[in-house]
Design an enzyme around this catalytic site. Structure first.
Site, PDB file in Angstrom:
ATOM      1  N   PHE A  23       1.173  -1.319  -0.116  1.00 42.43           N
ATOM      2  CA  PHE A  23      -0.201  -0.264  -0.045  1.00 42.43           C
ATOM      3  C   PHE A  23       0.203   1.311  -0.163  1.00 42.43           C
ATOM      4  CE2 PHE A  23      -3.028   3.206   1.318  1.00 42.43           C
ATOM      5  CZ  PHE A  23      -3.757   3.088   0.868  1.00 42.43           C
ATOM      6  N   VAL A  86       1.936   5.686   5.448  1.00 40.82           N
ATOM      7  CA  VAL A  86       0.482   5.547   6.121  1.00 40.82           C
ATOM      8  C   VAL A  86       0.628   7.339   5.960  1.00 40.82           C
ATOM      9  CG1 VAL A  86      -0.868   5.541   8.082  1.00 40.82           C
ATOM     10  CG2 VAL A  86       0.958   3.456   7.888  1.00 40.82           C
ATOM     11  N   ASP A  90      -8.725  11.678   5.865  1.00 41.24           N
ATOM     12  CA  ASP A  90      -9.930  12.753   6.319  1.00 41.24           C
ATOM     13  C   ASP A  90     -10.950  11.262   7.513  1.00 41.24           C
ATOM     14  OD1 ASP A  90      -9.998  14.203   4.426  1.00 41.24           O
ATOM     15  OD2 ASP A  90     -11.222  14.046   3.115  1.00 41.24           O
ATOM     16  N   THR A  91     -10.328  10.287   7.422  1.00 40.92           N
ATOM     17  CA  THR A  91     -11.109   9.577   8.964  1.00 40.92           C
ATOM     18  C   THR A  91      -9.398   8.934  10.244  1.00 40.92           C
ATOM     19  OG1 THR A  91      -9.857   7.389   7.918  1.00 40.92           O
ATOM     20  CG2 THR A  91     -12.406   8.418   6.956  1.00 40.92           C
ATOM     21  N   HIS A  93      -8.339   6.570  10.957  1.00 41.00           N
ATOM     22  CA  HIS A  93      -7.911   5.154  10.100  1.00 41.00           C
ATOM     23  C   HIS A  93      -6.486   5.352  10.362  1.00 41.00           C
ATOM     24  CE1 HIS A  93      -7.201   1.525   7.799  1.00 41.00           C
ATOM     25  NE2 HIS A  93      -6.472   2.178   7.601  1.00 41.00           N
ATOM     26  N   PHE A 118      12.643   1.014  11.965  1.00 40.48           N
ATOM     27  CA  PHE A 118      10.932   0.876  12.612  1.00 40.48           C
ATOM     28  C   PHE A 118      11.273   2.254  10.780  1.00 40.48           C
ATOM     29  CE2 PHE A 118       7.590   4.053  12.939  1.00 40.48           C
ATOM     30  CZ  PHE A 118       6.360   3.357  13.135  1.00 40.48           C
TER      31      PHE A 118
END
Length: 159
Positions: A23, A86, A90-91, A93, A118
């Site tokens: 992703f 990441v 807008d959320t 999440h 990391f």
């Protein structure tokens, strides 16, 4: 007094695993490229036939800790590098994923005794992520250096 420090010149025998999130692969692919460039320039064999380096792709950053744990616990690797991105939306999440990934990666290192780097970018925008993955600098290079230093350091410290 004994001083323990990792070195970048003692990396030849290190076994390294890299876990990369698909992703946001526009970003993670660039991080991976920078990381592999660093490792290669410091003596790690990064060829497809390498016995020193293994690469694993996971669907997203949330899945990174699970595979990092499997790899770190296998006894095959001196260090595991995690790469992900990441990007805030807008959320809420973003907050959930960032929290779980960071806690999960830290737990893997503590539980396994294997350094886990990391390398998960957490940014507000895609532009910020791209800047950190190659437009201004490539943090993938830094994550590679951290892996070399920690792998060397762990070898120098008595158990």
């Amino acid at each position: 007094m004994t001083v323990f420090e990792g070195r970048f010149t003692d990396a030849g025998g290190l076994r390294i695993a890299v876990v990369v999130a698909r992703f946001n692969d526009l970003v993670t692919g660039k991080l991976l490229s920078g990381c592999l460039d660093c490792l290669s320039r410091h003596g790690i064999d990064v060829a497809d036939t390498s016995n020193q380096l293994d690469l694993a792709w996971v669907p997203g950053s949330f899945e990174i800790p699970l595979l990092a744990k499997r790899l770190a616990s296998s006894g095959r690797y001196d260090v595991v590098i995690t790469l992900g991105a990441v990007i805030r939306g807008d959320t809420p999440h973003f907050d959930v994923v960032v929290s779980e990934v960071s806690k999960g990666v830290a737990a893997v290192a503590r539980e396994s005794g294997v350094p886990v780097i990391f390398g998960v970018l957490t940014t507000d925008t895609l532009q910020q992520a791209l800047e950190r993955a190659g437009i201004k600098s490539n943090l993938g290079w830094n994550y590679g250096l951290q892996a070399l230093e920690m792998g060397s350091l762990m070898r120098s410290v008595p158990a």
